[in-house]
Write a protein that holds these residues in place. Structure first.
Motif, PDB file in Angstrom:
ATOM      1  N   ASN A 170      -0.413  -7.950  18.951  1.00 14.85           N
ATOM      2  CA  ASN A 170      -0.542  -6.658  19.646  1.00 14.85           C
ATOM      3  C   ASN A 170      -1.739  -6.638  20.585  1.00 14.85           C
ATOM      4  O   ASN A 170      -2.406  -5.619  20.722  1.00 14.85           O
ATOM      5  N   LEU A 171      -2.029  -7.781  21.223  1.00 10.75           N
ATOM      6  CA  LEU A 171      -3.204  -7.891  22.075  1.00 10.75           C
ATOM      7  C   LEU A 171      -3.218  -6.849  23.188  1.00 10.75           C
ATOM      8  O   LEU A 171      -4.203  -6.129  23.367  1.00 10.75           O
ATOM      9  N   LEU A 172      -2.121  -6.737  23.939  1.00 10.73           N
ATOM     10  CA  LEU A 172      -2.090  -5.813  25.080  1.00 10.73           C
ATOM     11  C   LEU A 172      -2.231  -4.369  24.625  1.00 10.73           C
ATOM     12  O   LEU A 172      -2.920  -3.575  25.273  1.00 10.73           O
ATOM     13  N   LEU A 173      -1.605  -4.011  23.498  1.00 14.49           N
ATOM     14  CA  LEU A 173      -1.741  -2.655  22.975  1.00 14.49           C
ATOM     15  C   LEU A 173      -3.181  -2.405  22.539  1.00 14.49           C
ATOM     16  O   LEU A 173      -3.735  -1.327  22.772  1.00 14.49           O
ATOM     17  N   GLY A 174      -3.802  -3.420  21.939  1.00 10.98           N
ATOM     18  CA  GLY A 174      -5.201  -3.296  21.546  1.00 10.98           C
ATOM     19  C   GLY A 174      -6.120  -3.111  22.743  1.00 10.98           C
ATOM     20  O   GLY A 174      -7.048  -2.297  22.716  1.00 10.98           O
ATOM     21  N   LEU A 175      -5.854  -3.862  23.827  1.00  6.08           N
ATOM     22  CA  LEU A 175      -6.656  -3.716  25.047  1.00  6.08           C
ATOM     23  C   LEU A 175      -6.467  -2.335  25.664  1.00  6.08           C
ATOM     24  O   LEU A 175      -7.404  -1.756  26.219  1.00  6.08           O
ATOM     25  N   MET A 202      -1.137  14.137   7.357  1.00  8.39           N
ATOM     26  CA  MET A 202       0.077  14.952   7.314  1.00  8.39           C
ATOM     27  C   MET A 202       1.245  14.202   7.945  1.00  8.39           C
ATOM     28  O   MET A 202       2.364  14.201   7.413  1.00  8.39           O
ATOM     29  N   ILE A 203       0.977  13.555   9.075  1.00  6.75           N
ATOM     30  CA  ILE A 203       2.044  12.818   9.761  1.00  6.75           C
ATOM     31  C   ILE A 203       2.506  11.631   8.912  1.00  6.75           C
ATOM     32  O   ILE A 203       3.700  11.315   8.849  1.00  6.75           O
ATOM     33  N   ALA A 204       1.528  10.966   8.241  1.00  5.81           N
ATOM     34  CA  ALA A 204       1.855   9.784   7.428  1.00  5.81           C
ATOM     35  C   ALA A 204       2.314  10.154   6.014  1.00  5.81           C
ATOM     36  O   ALA A 204       2.688   9.266   5.242  1.00  5.81           O
ATOM     37  N   SER A 212       0.813  -1.220   0.000  1.00  8.58           N
ATOM     38  CA  SER A 212       0.000   0.000   0.000  1.00  8.58           C
ATOM     39  C   SER A 212       0.845   1.268   0.000  1.00  8.58           C
ATOM     40  O   SER A 212       0.380   2.335  -0.389  1.00  8.58           O
ATOM     41  N   GLY A 213       2.084   1.153   0.469  1.00  6.96           N
ATOM     42  CA  GLY A 213       2.944   2.327   0.569  1.00  6.96           C
ATOM     43  C   GLY A 213       2.742   3.119   1.852  1.00  6.96           C
ATOM     44  O   GLY A 213       3.423   4.124   2.076  1.00  6.96           O
ATOM     45  N   LEU A 214       1.790   2.687   2.700  1.00  5.76           N
ATOM     46  CA  LEU A 214       1.547   3.370   3.973  1.00  5.76           C
ATOM     47  C   LEU A 214       2.559   2.919   5.022  1.00  5.76           C
ATOM     48  O   LEU A 214       2.946   1.750   5.060  1.00  5.76           O
ATOM     49  N   SER A 215       2.945   3.861   5.870  1.00  7.78           N
ATOM     50  CA  SER A 215       3.827   3.522   6.976  1.00  7.78           C
ATOM     51  C   SER A 215       3.050   2.756   8.043  1.00  7.78           C
ATOM     52  O   SER A 215       1.823   2.652   7.983  1.00  7.78           O
ATOM     53  N   ALA A 216       3.794   2.230   9.020  1.00 10.97           N
ATOM     54  CA  ALA A 216       3.137   1.517  10.127  1.00 10.97           C
ATOM     55  C   ALA A 216       2.183   2.456  10.861  1.00 10.97           C
ATOM     56  O   ALA A 216       1.091   2.044  11.280  1.00 10.97           O
ATOM     57  N   PHE A 217       2.563   3.728  11.001  1.00  9.76           N
ATOM     58  CA  PHE A 217       1.691   4.718  11.630  1.00  9.76           C
ATOM     59  C   PHE A 217       0.422   4.897  10.807  1.00  9.76           C
ATOM     60  O   PHE A 217      -0.687   4.950  11.359  1.00  9.76           O
ATOM     61  N   GLY A 218       0.579   4.995   9.503  1.00  9.33           N
ATOM     62  CA  GLY A 218      -0.571   5.197   8.630  1.00  9.33           C
ATOM     63  C   GLY A 218      -1.546   4.040   8.694  1.00  9.33           C
ATOM     64  O   GLY A 218      -2.766   4.242   8.753  1.00  9.33           O
ATOM     65  N   VAL A 219      -1.021   2.821   8.703  1.00 14.53           N
ATOM     66  CA  VAL A 219      -1.880   1.640   8.752  1.00 14.53           C
ATOM     67  C   VAL A 219      -2.639   1.567  10.066  1.00 14.53           C
ATOM     68  O   VAL A 219      -3.851   1.303  10.093  1.00 14.53           O
ATOM     69  N   MET A 220      -1.932   1.829  11.169  1.00 14.24           N
ATOM     70  CA  MET A 220      -2.571   1.670  12.478  1.00 14.24           C
ATOM     71  C   MET A 220      -3.510   2.820  12.822  1.00 14.24           C
ATOM     72  O   MET A 220      -4.658   2.603  13.215  1.00 14.24           O
ATOM     73  N   TYR A 221      -3.045   4.063  12.647  1.00 13.20           N
ATOM     74  CA  TYR A 221      -3.797   5.206  13.157  1.00 13.20           C
ATOM     75  C   TYR A 221      -4.612   5.928  12.077  1.00 13.20           C
ATOM     76  O   TYR A 221      -5.776   6.270  12.304  1.00 13.20           O
ATOM     77  N   LEU A 222      -4.003   6.160  10.902  1.00  7.56           N
ATOM     78  CA  LEU A 222      -4.728   6.881   9.860  1.00  7.56           C
ATOM     79  C   LEU A 222      -5.930   6.067   9.372  1.00  7.56           C
ATOM     80  O   LEU A 222      -7.041   6.604   9.261  1.00  7.56           O
ATOM     81  N   TYR A 269     -11.125   3.116  19.721  1.00  2.00           N
ATOM     82  CA  TYR A 269     -11.909   1.878  19.653  1.00  2.00           C
ATOM     83  C   TYR A 269     -11.571   1.088  18.391  1.00  2.00           C
ATOM     84  O   TYR A 269     -11.341  -0.134  18.444  1.00  2.00           O
ATOM     85  N   VAL A 270     -11.484   1.781  17.252  1.00  2.00           N
ATOM     86  CA  VAL A 270     -11.183   1.107  15.987  1.00  2.00           C
ATOM     87  C   VAL A 270      -9.741   0.592  15.986  1.00  2.00           C
ATOM     88  O   VAL A 270      -9.465  -0.516  15.507  1.00  2.00           O
ATOM     89  N   VAL A 271      -8.807   1.390  16.528  1.00  2.00           N
ATOM     90  CA  VAL A 271      -7.422   0.924  16.639  1.00  2.00           C
ATOM     91  C   VAL A 271      -7.374  -0.370  17.460  1.00  2.00           C
ATOM     92  O   VAL A 271      -6.720  -1.352  17.085  1.00  2.00           O
ATOM     93  N   GLY A 272      -8.099  -0.377  18.580  1.00  2.00           N
ATOM     94  CA  GLY A 272      -8.137  -1.570  19.424  1.00  2.00           C
ATOM     95  C   GLY A 272      -8.710  -2.769  18.693  1.00  2.00           C
ATOM     96  O   GLY A 272      -8.181  -3.882  18.795  1.00  2.00           O
ATOM     97  N   LEU A 273      -9.790  -2.549  17.926  1.00  2.00           N
ATOM     98  CA  LEU A 273     -10.404  -3.643  17.160  1.00  2.00           C
ATOM     99  C   LEU A 273      -9.435  -4.196  16.119  1.00  2.00           C
ATOM    100  O   LEU A 273      -9.346  -5.413  15.921  1.00  2.00           O
ATOM    101  N   GLN A 274      -8.702  -3.302  15.453  1.00  2.00           N
ATOM    102  CA  GLN A 274      -7.770  -3.753  14.426  1.00  2.00           C
ATOM    103  C   GLN A 274      -6.594  -4.513  15.029  1.00  2.00           C
ATOM    104  O   GLN A 274      -6.058  -5.446  14.419  1.00  2.00           O
ATOM    105  N   LEU A 275      -6.188  -4.137  16.235  1.00  2.00           N
ATOM    106  CA  LEU A 275      -5.032  -4.770  16.868  1.00  2.00           C
ATOM    107  C   LEU A 275      -5.387  -6.087  17.550  1.00  2.00           C
ATOM    108  O   LEU A 275      -4.628  -7.056  17.490  1.00  2.00           O
ATOM    109  N   ALA A 276      -6.530  -6.120  18.237  1.00  2.00           N
ATOM    110  CA  ALA A 276      -6.829  -7.263  19.098  1.00  2.00           C
ATOM    111  C   ALA A 276      -8.137  -7.968  18.786  1.00  2.00           C
ATOM    112  O   ALA A 276      -8.458  -8.973  19.425  1.00  2.00           O
TER     113      ALA A 276
END
Length: 361
Positions: free
Chosen positions: A193-198, A249-251, A62-72, A129-136
Motif C-alpha cells: 500500500n505504498l502509494l496509499l501511504g504516501l 462506532m464505525i468499526a 483480533s476480530g477487527l475489520s480492515a477499517f478498524g486496523v487501518m484507521y481506528l 501521518y500514523v496511517v501513512g507510517l503503518q501503510l508505507a
C-alpha cells in the motif's frame, strides 16, 4: 536649530553584535534539535504500536475489520501519543506556575485560533501521518515534511503572503524530491500500500501546512509555552474524545475498552517517551523561531524529513531488529534534497553570507 549627536561606543557595538550572533546561533541549534526530536517522536510512537496489546490488535485473530486496523488503530496510536504529550505539557506548565495563564489564554481569540489549529494538526494530521507510517513505513516522513511548502502556498492563497520566484524554486525542489521518493514504489520489495501511504503522508502535510498558517496568528500574541500547552491538550482530547469513538462506532468495537488497554499496557512507556518528544519538538520549534527568525527556524525544523527515517532506522531497525525500516539510497538523497528546498523556501541562502560578512566587519 542644532542637531544632537550620540557617540557610539565601539566596544559596546561589538559586544552587542557578538551577543546577537550568539543568540541567533543558539536559535538555529534549538530549531535543529526540534527536527531531531520529531524523528524520535515518530520512532517511539511507531515502536509503541508494535509492542504488547498492539501486536494482538494488528494480528489476524483480533476480530477487527480492515477499517478498524487501518484507521481506528492509527487514531488510537495518535490519541495515546498526543494525550501523553498533553500530560507532559500541563505538568510542566503547572510546575512552572503557568497553568493559570493557560486557562486564561485558551478563552481569548488567539487561544481559539490555537484550538482550531490543534484540531487540524491533531486528529486530522496526526492520524493521517500514523496511517501513512503503518501503510508505507518511514518513507512517508519526507512526504509529510512538505508542510512548509504547502504552508507557503496556502499563505499566498489565504493571507496574500509573498510567493516570489525563489520560494517557487524551493517548492519545486520539494515536490521534485517527493516524486523521487514516490519512484521507490517502482520495483520489488516495496509495501503493498505504498502509494496509499504516501497519499496519507501528503494529507498530513496539507493539514500541518494549514496549522502552521493559523498558528502564525496565534503564537504572535500568546507566549509559545502556553500556546504549545493549548495545542497539545486540544490535540490529545479531540483525538481521544472525538476521533477514536467515531471510528470505534464505525468499526463496531468498544472504544472505552481499547483506550483503557492502550493506557494500561506495558507499551505505554514508549508512548510516554514519544509524547515527551512531541512536546519538546513544538517547544524547541517555537523557541527557535523566536531566536533566529520564523523563516530560518521553519527550515531548520524541516530537517525532520531526514531525521524521521534516520531515527526510525536506528530505533526500530538497528536497536529492536524490526525489518523493513531501511530506506533505499534514492530516498535518503530525496530527503536531503527536500531539506535544501525547505531552506530555499524559507530564506535567501545568500543572506547567511551577508550576515556573516556584517558580523566580521
Amino acid at each position: 536649530m542644532g542637531h544632537a549627536s550620540i557617540a557610539l561606543n565601539p566596544a559596546a557595538v561589538t559586544a552587542k553584535r557578538k551577543l546577537a550572533t550568539s543568540f541567533r546561533r543558539q536559535g538555529i541549534i534549538t530549531a535543529l534539535l526540534s527536527g531531531l526530536l520529531y524523528g524520535f517522536y515518530t520512532a517511539f510512537m511507531t515502536l509503541g504500536m508494535s509492542k504488547g496489546v498492539w501486536v494482538e490488535w494488528y494480528g489476524a485473530n483480533s476480530g477487527l475489520s480492515a477499517f478498524g486496523v487501518m484507521y481506528l488503530l492509527s487514531a488510537l496510536g495518535a490519541a495515546t501519543t498526543d494525550t501523553c504529550s498533553a500530560v507532559w505539557a500541563v505538568g510542566i506548565a503547572n510546575f512552572r506556575g503557568r497553568f493559570g495563564d493557560f486557562l486564561r489564554c485558551i478563552k481569548t481569540k488567539p487561544g481559539l485560533a490555537m484550538v482550531i489549529a490543534a484540531i487540524i494538526g491533531g486528529p486530522l494530521a496526526s492520524t493521517a501521518y500514523v496511517v501513512g507510517l503503518q501503510l508505507a513505513g518511514s518513507i512517508v516522513v519526507p512526504i509529510a515534511a512538505l508542510c512548509p511548502a504547502v504552508g507557503a502556498i496556502l499563505g499566498r492563497i489565504l493571507f496574500k503572503q509573498e510567493l516570489n520566484s525563489r520560494m517557487l524554486l524551493g517548492i519545486a525542489i520539494c515536490f521534485g524530491a517527493s516524486f523521487m521518493i514516490g519512484s521507490t514504489g517502482i520495483g520489488d520489495n516495496v509495501p503493498d500500500n505504498l502509494l496509499l501511504g504516501l497519499f496519507f503522508g501528503f494529507l498530513a502535510a496539507v493539514c500541518w501546512g494549514i496549522e502552521g498558517c493559523i498558528c502564525g496568528y496565534g503564537t504572535s500574541m500568546i507566549d509559545p509555552e502556553i500556546g504549545i500547552t493549548i495545542r497539545q491538550v486540544t490535540a490529545g482530547l479531540s483525538n481521544l474524545l472525538i476521533l477514536v469513538p467515531l471510528f470505534s462506532m464505525i468499526a463496531h468495537v468498544d472504544a472505552f475498552s481499547m483506550v483503557a488497554q492502550s493506557f494500561t499496557d506495558s507499551s505505554i512507556i514508549w508512548f510516554v517517551i514519544a509524547g515527551l518528544s512531541a512536546y519538546l519538538t513544538f517547544m524547541y520549534w517555537y523557541k527557535g523561531n523566536a531566536m533566529c527568525g520564523a523563516a530560518l527556524g521553519m527550515s531548520c525544523n524541516g530537517t525532520f524529513s531526514f531525521w524521521g527515517p534516520f531515527c526510525c532506522w536506528i530505533v526500530l531497525g538497528v536497536c529492536f531488529g524490526y525489518e523493513g525500516w531501511a530506506m533505499p539510497p534514492i530516498a535518503w538523497i530525496a530527503a536531503i534534497t527536500m531539506v535544501i528546498g525547505i531552506f530555499i523556501i524559507s530564506m535567501n541562502p545568500m543572506d547567511l553570507f551577508k550576515k556573516n560578512d556584517q558580523e566580521i566587519a
